[in-house]
Design a protein around this motif. Sequence first.
Motif, short mmCIF file in Angstrom:
data_model
loop_
_atom_site.label_atom_id
_atom_site.label_comp_id
_atom_site.label_asym_id
_atom_site.label_seq_id
_atom_site.Cartn_x
_atom_site.Cartn_y
_atom_site.Cartn_z
N GLU A 40 0.83 -1.20 0.00
CA GLU A 40 0.00 0.00 0.00
C GLU A 40 0.87 1.26 0.00
O GLU A 40 0.60 2.22 -0.72
N ALA A 41 1.93 1.24 0.78
CA ALA A 41 2.84 2.39 0.82
C ALA A 41 3.48 2.62 -0.55
O ALA A 41 3.59 3.76 -1.02
N ILE A 48 8.33 7.95 0.61
CA ILE A 48 8.06 7.11 1.78
C ILE A 48 9.09 7.41 2.85
O ILE A 48 10.29 7.48 2.58
N ALA A 49 8.60 7.57 4.08
CA ALA A 49 9.47 7.63 5.24
C ALA A 49 9.35 6.28 5.96
O ALA A 49 8.32 5.99 6.56
N GLU A 64 13.18 3.90 -5.30
CA GLU A 64 14.52 3.92 -4.71
C GLU A 64 14.57 3.11 -3.42
O GLU A 64 15.54 2.38 -3.18
N LEU A 65 13.54 3.25 -2.59
CA LEU A 65 13.54 2.50 -1.33
C LEU A 65 13.49 1.00 -1.58
O LEU A 65 14.16 0.23 -0.88
N PHE A 66 12.70 0.58 -2.55
CA PHE A 66 12.55 -0.85 -2.80
C PHE A 66 13.76 -1.43 -3.54
O PHE A 66 14.26 -2.49 -3.18
N GLU A 67 14.24 -0.71 -4.56
CA GLU A 67 15.30 -1.27 -5.40
C GLU A 67 16.70 -0.92 -4.93
O GLU A 67 17.65 -1.65 -5.22
N ARG A 68 16.86 0.21 -4.22
CA ARG A 68 18.18 0.66 -3.78
C ARG A 68 18.15 1.08 -2.31
O ARG A 68 18.52 2.21 -1.97
N PRO A 69 17.69 0.21 -1.42
CA PRO A 69 17.65 0.60 -0.01
C PRO A 69 19.06 0.88 0.50
O PRO A 69 20.03 0.25 0.07
N ARG A 70 19.16 1.83 1.42
CA ARG A 70 20.48 2.19 1.96
C ARG A 70 20.81 1.45 3.24
O ARG A 70 21.95 1.52 3.71
#
Length: 201
Positions: A40-41, A48-49, A64-70
């Motif tokens: 959902e997010a 996204i935070a 970016e969060l899904f494919e390149r998380p830090r």
Amino acid sequence: MDESLGALDKKLRDQLQVEIKAIQQELGLTVIYVTHDQEEALVLSDRIAAMRNGLIEELDTPRELFERPRTPFVADFLGAANFLPGRIEQHTDEHTLVRLDRSGGLLKARRHDLASGAQVEVAVQPGRLRACAPDDGFCTGTVETARYVGTLIRASVRIDGGDAPLLRLEVPAGRGPVADERVGITADPDDVNLFPVEQGR
């Protein structure tokens, strides 16, 4: 909006996600939407935070969060990533090669700026791993379960090498492995994330 769709069935929830996003864009409103549903997010957000213990762990676009998380936490939280320990063996112009600790296999990742010899955790989302012929993978194993869930097969593979973990795969139905099958595991280098061990999880 705080967990606004949490009590609804999946079909209605999916329909309302589209409507909420359309209304938000039409009115030009900024909406802060709280949810524990990762999908959902990803669907609703422009940014996204991802929060951990009351603090923002990472703030970025859904892709970016899904494919390149830090961080390993975000990789695991958003996609239930598979983690494998290894050590960076060498770099080429385009790739980083990692020797996996348990299987001894050599895995190719996109280029990461980590020192040769560094201990790392390899993270790959279940939908980005593929089953292949045993000789073609960076590790081999035996399929323990293969569950049909409509468009997908969700499989768990016990990889070879001591106390090696189960890897979770999500592959299109009709192309998935079956229980007790011997398989290799592979992934596109661009889908492989590496984290220094000191980042922890």
